[in-house]
Design a protein around this motif. Sequence first.
Motif, PDB file in Angstrom:
ATOM      1  N   LEU A 826      43.849  -6.553 -59.703  1.00  0.00           N
ATOM      2  CA  LEU A 826      43.468  -6.889 -58.334  1.00  0.00           C
ATOM      3  C   LEU A 826      44.548  -6.450 -57.356  1.00  0.00           C
ATOM      4  CD1 LEU A 826      41.345  -8.406 -56.564  1.00  0.00           C
ATOM      5  CD2 LEU A 826      42.757 -10.454 -56.847  1.00  0.00           C
ATOM      6  N   ARG A 827      44.136  -5.732 -56.316  1.00  0.00           N
ATOM      7  CA  ARG A 827      45.094  -5.242 -55.314  1.00  0.00           C
ATOM      8  C   ARG A 827      44.609  -5.524 -53.894  1.00  0.00           C
ATOM      9  NH1 ARG A 827      48.384  -5.542 -58.606  1.00  0.00           N
ATOM     10  NH2 ARG A 827      49.564  -3.871 -59.627  1.00  0.00           N
ATOM     11  N   SER A 828      43.879  -6.621 -53.748  1.00  0.00           N
ATOM     12  CA  SER A 828      43.430  -7.032 -52.418  1.00  0.00           C
ATOM     13  C   SER A 828      43.118  -8.511 -52.463  1.00  0.00           C
ATOM     14  CB  SER A 828      42.174  -6.259 -51.998  1.00  0.00           C
ATOM     15  OG  SER A 828      41.035  -6.721 -52.705  1.00  0.00           O
ATOM     16  N   ASN A 829      42.862  -9.082 -51.309  1.00  0.00           N
ATOM     17  CA  ASN A 829      42.292 -10.418 -51.271  1.00  0.00           C
ATOM     18  C   ASN A 829      40.834 -10.339 -51.728  1.00  0.00           C
ATOM     19  OD1 ASN A 829      44.363 -10.361 -48.735  1.00  0.00           O
ATOM     20  ND2 ASN A 829      44.303 -12.399 -49.667  1.00  0.00           N
ATOM     21  N   VAL A 830      40.235 -11.496 -51.942  1.00  0.00           N
ATOM     22  CA  VAL A 830      38.805 -11.543 -52.232  1.00  0.00           C
ATOM     23  C   VAL A 830      38.085 -11.659 -50.883  1.00  0.00           C
ATOM     24  CG1 VAL A 830      36.945 -12.769 -53.380  1.00  0.00           C
ATOM     25  CG2 VAL A 830      39.216 -12.658 -54.439  1.00  0.00           C
ATOM     26  N   ILE A 853      32.846   0.274 -44.514  1.00  0.00           N
ATOM     27  CA  ILE A 853      33.739  -0.875 -44.402  1.00  0.00           C
ATOM     28  C   ILE A 853      35.171  -0.418 -44.661  1.00  0.00           C
ATOM     29  CG2 ILE A 853      34.376  -3.116 -45.360  1.00  0.00           C
ATOM     30  CD1 ILE A 853      31.474  -3.654 -45.923  1.00  0.00           C
ATOM     31  N   LYS A 854      36.050  -0.807 -43.770  1.00  0.00           N
ATOM     32  CA  LYS A 854      37.488  -0.564 -43.930  1.00  0.00           C
ATOM     33  C   LYS A 854      38.123  -1.875 -44.372  1.00  0.00           C
ATOM     34  CE  LYS A 854      41.668   0.523 -41.252  1.00  0.00           C
ATOM     35  NZ  LYS A 854      42.206   0.714 -39.877  1.00  0.00           N
ATOM     36  N   VAL A 855      38.801  -1.874 -45.514  1.00  0.00           N
ATOM     37  CA  VAL A 855      39.332  -3.107 -46.086  1.00  0.00           C
ATOM     38  C   VAL A 855      40.817  -2.935 -46.416  1.00  0.00           C
ATOM     39  CG1 VAL A 855      38.569  -2.396 -48.397  1.00  0.00           C
ATOM     40  CG2 VAL A 855      39.044  -4.793 -47.951  1.00  0.00           C
ATOM     41  N   ALA A 856      41.597  -3.999 -46.204  1.00  0.00           N
ATOM     42  CA  ALA A 856      43.028  -3.972 -46.475  1.00  0.00           C
ATOM     43  C   ALA A 856      43.286  -3.803 -47.966  1.00  0.00           C
ATOM     44  CB  ALA A 856      43.680  -5.248 -45.963  1.00  0.00           C
ATOM     45  N   TYR A 857      44.297  -2.982 -48.286  1.00  0.00           N
ATOM     46  CA  TYR A 857      44.628  -2.631 -49.675  1.00  0.00           C
ATOM     47  C   TYR A 857      46.124  -2.833 -49.870  1.00  0.00           C
ATOM     48  CZ  TYR A 857      45.622   0.578 -53.601  1.00  0.00           C
ATOM     49  OH  TYR A 857      46.069   1.153 -54.774  1.00  0.00           O
ATOM     50  N   LYS A 858      46.503  -3.550 -50.958  1.00  0.00           N
ATOM     51  CA  LYS A 858      47.900  -3.881 -51.212  1.00  0.00           C
ATOM     52  C   LYS A 858      48.556  -2.964 -52.236  1.00  0.00           C
ATOM     53  CE  LYS A 858      47.081  -8.798 -50.288  1.00  0.00           C
ATOM     54  NZ  LYS A 858      47.170 -10.181 -50.823  1.00  0.00           N
ATOM     55  N   GLY A 859      47.785  -2.063 -52.811  1.00  0.00           N
ATOM     56  CA  GLY A 859      48.326  -1.198 -53.853  1.00  0.00           C
ATOM     57  C   GLY A 859      49.013   0.043 -53.302  1.00  0.00           C
ATOM     58  N   PRO A 908      25.418  -6.550 -48.080  1.00  0.00           N
ATOM     59  CA  PRO A 908      26.553  -7.433 -47.807  1.00  0.00           C
ATOM     60  C   PRO A 908      26.930  -8.199 -49.061  1.00  0.00           C
ATOM     61  CG  PRO A 908      24.537  -8.452 -47.041  1.00  0.00           C
ATOM     62  CD  PRO A 908      24.155  -7.096 -47.574  1.00  0.00           C
ATOM     63  N   GLY A 909      28.017  -8.921 -49.026  1.00  0.00           N
ATOM     64  CA  GLY A 909      28.439  -9.725 -50.157  1.00  0.00           C
ATOM     65  C   GLY A 909      29.945  -9.759 -50.284  1.00  0.00           C
ATOM     66  N   TYR A 910      30.419 -10.028 -51.511  1.00  0.00           N
ATOM     67  CA  TYR A 910      31.848 -10.106 -51.793  1.00  0.00           C
ATOM     68  C   TYR A 910      32.352  -8.758 -52.291  1.00  0.00           C
ATOM     69  CZ  TYR A 910      30.742 -15.108 -51.831  1.00  0.00           C
ATOM     70  OH  TYR A 910      30.304 -16.361 -51.496  1.00  0.00           O
ATOM     71  N   PHE A 911      33.642  -8.487 -52.082  1.00  0.00           N
ATOM     72  CA  PHE A 911      34.214  -7.254 -52.631  1.00  0.00           C
ATOM     73  C   PHE A 911      35.727  -7.382 -52.766  1.00  0.00           C
ATOM     74  CE2 PHE A 911      33.529  -6.792 -48.076  1.00  0.00           C
ATOM     75  CZ  PHE A 911      34.782  -6.417 -47.595  1.00  0.00           C
ATOM     76  N   VAL A 912      36.263  -6.667 -53.747  1.00  0.00           N
ATOM     77  CA  VAL A 912      37.713  -6.593 -53.984  1.00  0.00           C
ATOM     78  C   VAL A 912      38.061  -5.160 -54.345  1.00  0.00           C
ATOM     79  CG1 VAL A 912      37.858  -8.981 -54.799  1.00  0.00           C
ATOM     80  CG2 VAL A 912      37.518  -7.131 -56.454  1.00  0.00           C
ATOM     81  N   ILE A 913      39.342  -4.855 -54.286  1.00  0.00           N
ATOM     82  CA  ILE A 913      39.836  -3.545 -54.689  1.00  0.00           C
ATOM     83  C   ILE A 913      40.788  -3.742 -55.871  1.00  0.00           C
ATOM     84  CG2 ILE A 913      41.070  -1.467 -53.968  1.00  0.00           C
ATOM     85  CD1 ILE A 913      40.331  -2.163 -51.111  1.00  0.00           C
ATOM     86  N   ALA A 914      40.644  -2.918 -56.874  1.00  0.00           N
ATOM     87  CA  ALA A 914      41.486  -3.011 -58.065  1.00  0.00           C
ATOM     88  C   ALA A 914      42.053  -1.636 -58.398  1.00  0.00           C
ATOM     89  CB  ALA A 914      40.683  -3.552 -59.248  1.00  0.00           C
TER      90      ALA A 914
END
Length: 916
Positions: A826-830, A853-859, A908-914
């Motif tokens: 996991l490299r983002s918030n949920v 969708i543009k989403v924050a990424y911590k990796g 729509p829904g939930y998403f994460v980046i790994a």
Amino acid sequence: MKSTKPHGKQQWLINLSCLYLLFMFTNSYAVMNAFDKPVNHPPIPLLDEQGNHVLESNNPYSPKKSCAGSGCHDYEALTHAFHFQQGRDEASDTYGATRGLPHLVSPGYYGGYNCMGGDTPTVLAKKTNSNPLDFADYGSAHQVKNCMSCHVGGGWAERDRDGIRYDEKKIEDIALNDGDYYEREVDSVTGEQTLVLWDWKKSGVGEADCMFCHVDISNLKIPEDSGLTTLIPSPRTARSQFASKGFFRQAASGLMELVVDKDGKNLVTVARSMQGGEHAAHGGGAATMQPTLDEKGMPIFNWHADAFDENGRTTIPMLRFPANENCMDCHLTSNSRRGFYGFGDAAAATLTEAGQDAADGTLVDDYQDDVHKGKSYTDDNGQTRDIENCNSCHAKQYFKSPLANVDLDANHDFPKGNSDNDVRNDLDYAPNAKSCEACHINSKNAVVPSGHDTLLDAHRELWKASGDMAGYSKESLTKITKTHFDVVSCQACHINNKKSRGTPIQLMYRYRIAANGKSTMVPYNPRVRSYWQDKVSKRILAKYELLVVKEILEDAEGNPYGNIKNVITGESLGTLPVKLVAGHGGGAPSPTVLPPETYEQYVALKKAYDALLTQKGYKNPDTAEVLSESNEYIISHNTRPSPDSVQCEECHERKQSGAFSALISPKGILGEANSQVIRTIPDPRLVEEGLYKLDLSYMKLQANGDITENVSDVLFETKIDPFMSRLKNSSASEIIGEFKKFNTDSLLHALGPELGGLMAPDLPSTDTFVFQVNKGNFNLRNMAAAIDGNTVNNILFPTYRGALGLINGAEDAAQGILDARSYGKLRSNVYFFDIRDSSKKHVDSYNGVPMFIKVAYKGTKTNLSDINVIMANWALNSVYKALESDLLMIVPASDDEEGYVIFKTTEPGYFVIADK
């Protein structure tokens, strides 16, 4: 001599312009501020809710039917603005729970913190209440009764939280204990409380009262046949006489009674009779003229035929833009909260000797004055206006050319900054009201009174000339000045000497996100409030619950006292002090229970609230009083002349060399010395033992029971989280807003050739809808979404709302799912992205159209093939990996900032980046 008389086409154009101006202004056109003059609105019929003329029906008129029924104005679009809605369109039963205040249902005055009430503000009931015991103080109808004297109507006075007009809801479709349709009723003899259906068909709804803002208050007149002699002609009082008694349909006609036509004739008179007197309730109030009711219990309106022409139309002088008096009729509370008194005559500078010119006289030190009053400003389009009222800064079209067409459906979302009212945060600075920077720095005609090229140059040279820059190198002076511009707001230095109705306001300072996205220090006045909360269930008590354990009894000598009772056993747990409060209408005083004054009284009150929640089924309740700040009232008005601004020594100490230290002095207005006592409790043990909680980290308990806060601590905390209200939407885990329409070509050009080229195939239409809100948790602020503005979306998305958020504490569960499917680390918030329709229902798909969708990424990966975007539906029974072809761009995180990933999806829904 050559003739200057126009000929041919030139003369024709002049004649056409004159005709237009005659129609628009009725008077000759003045170059400056003609927009402030009342003009005769084109003749219109006044219709009731059924569309019948009021002269035929004698019913109250309907603003909606009269102003929109003719097809002139788009009533629904106009009333969509935040001034009408005040949080209704953002309300949900879980709104406050996600922000630490579960009793609130919206960010605005509808279901949020209302404008009055001190430590016991009334609480709006949730929409869904399975247990009537959990129904809060009142439903929507009571909110209308309490607040529609100020509230213009429309919004929550007209439609429920699902967007349905109250009087059109079928009774059989109303859920039990629905907060929009039920009200709390108290038996005057037994005190027993029950929930009853409010009769919306009888009361009617509060339609948006256009005259509230657009009537010329100076021209209001009491009808000679009204029987009234003491009523002050005011929109608030005229509307309140009906709304406060539950006659919502009649409120607009109550104001119309004071309105006159172009010939000065009143349009309607309310039938009245003398009521009350020595036998009136509440101790025998004086007799007054009150509306007479017909056999159906409805007020009687007598419409004047002579105010209408032969076609049944009336011509009413109206304001294009609300005058200062219209705004301040409701914003009068700013006198005490912000030390703001509007832009009326009192704001004009006063000289020491009458008749002197400003250049010769000395200004009187008047806290109500604003240096801008009476000055002129030229907008970027070349239009010039005198600054005489609120419109100069808060109206979008105030500087438009008078030759431009009238905008019959002008957007009524007034320009707003980032204020202490969290309603419609997506509109913050979008566009901004005319700010200091807008007029003095960023405009084409930037106002720099000293004549320097820029305001920065002017400040640098002023500080040099006054010796404030002594001891610093010449090369550093511009940098030092720029640092002040970046960190300190203009208001912090140029607004001081504020008073609340003559009493000085101690200005505090905090950080706030400015229009440029930076945090700057601003002056403010905190609104301190407390509430009682169960530490176990997090339940916050409503006002009626705070009062139900208190009763007035008399001792043996007949002296009243407050008794604290256990609602389960009926036993007395302690006493509270009382004071006598004058009754309504001059009636006899009655005793009112005061807050606890001793440690023992607090303990007794806590026991009573624990028993109350136990009776309601809560397990092992542990209540405590929580001290917080509901709103941080921003100080933005009444700018003083430059010589009266904050001086360097008020923030900085001088060094031994005589130069100012670069550090903020702890003794200055931005340091520890600027401290105020916000509350005093009788015993520090209350905090130590958990009976009294300090909600904000900068609140400090002193040994004598004083609770203080100082600016140094406030600045430290708000630099991290620059919140403007207790809702803390600056760091909230959810952001809500509308989709804004952008020209697709301009948007793709702004995105650049790489990203624009990748998105272009899925954005074939002329316009694109974009969602982005610069609020919320740091990880949410730079996130965004975009979808093509095709034929279907052009109908749906103007009414849709986006909701983007993160699920705190869900990381371990998400990693477990990733591990089970070998999806990576996991490299983002949920995150979740939700779209809700006009009735706030979830939208399950985007009609097959992809949403970017543009989403924050911590990796730190740089290749899209090295990551997975994992999505799940709302039920979490479908978890799937996005196709690599749906991933568009990746920017890795760095030491300074997080990266981001852009992908597309049709659901729509939930998403994460790994990371793989």
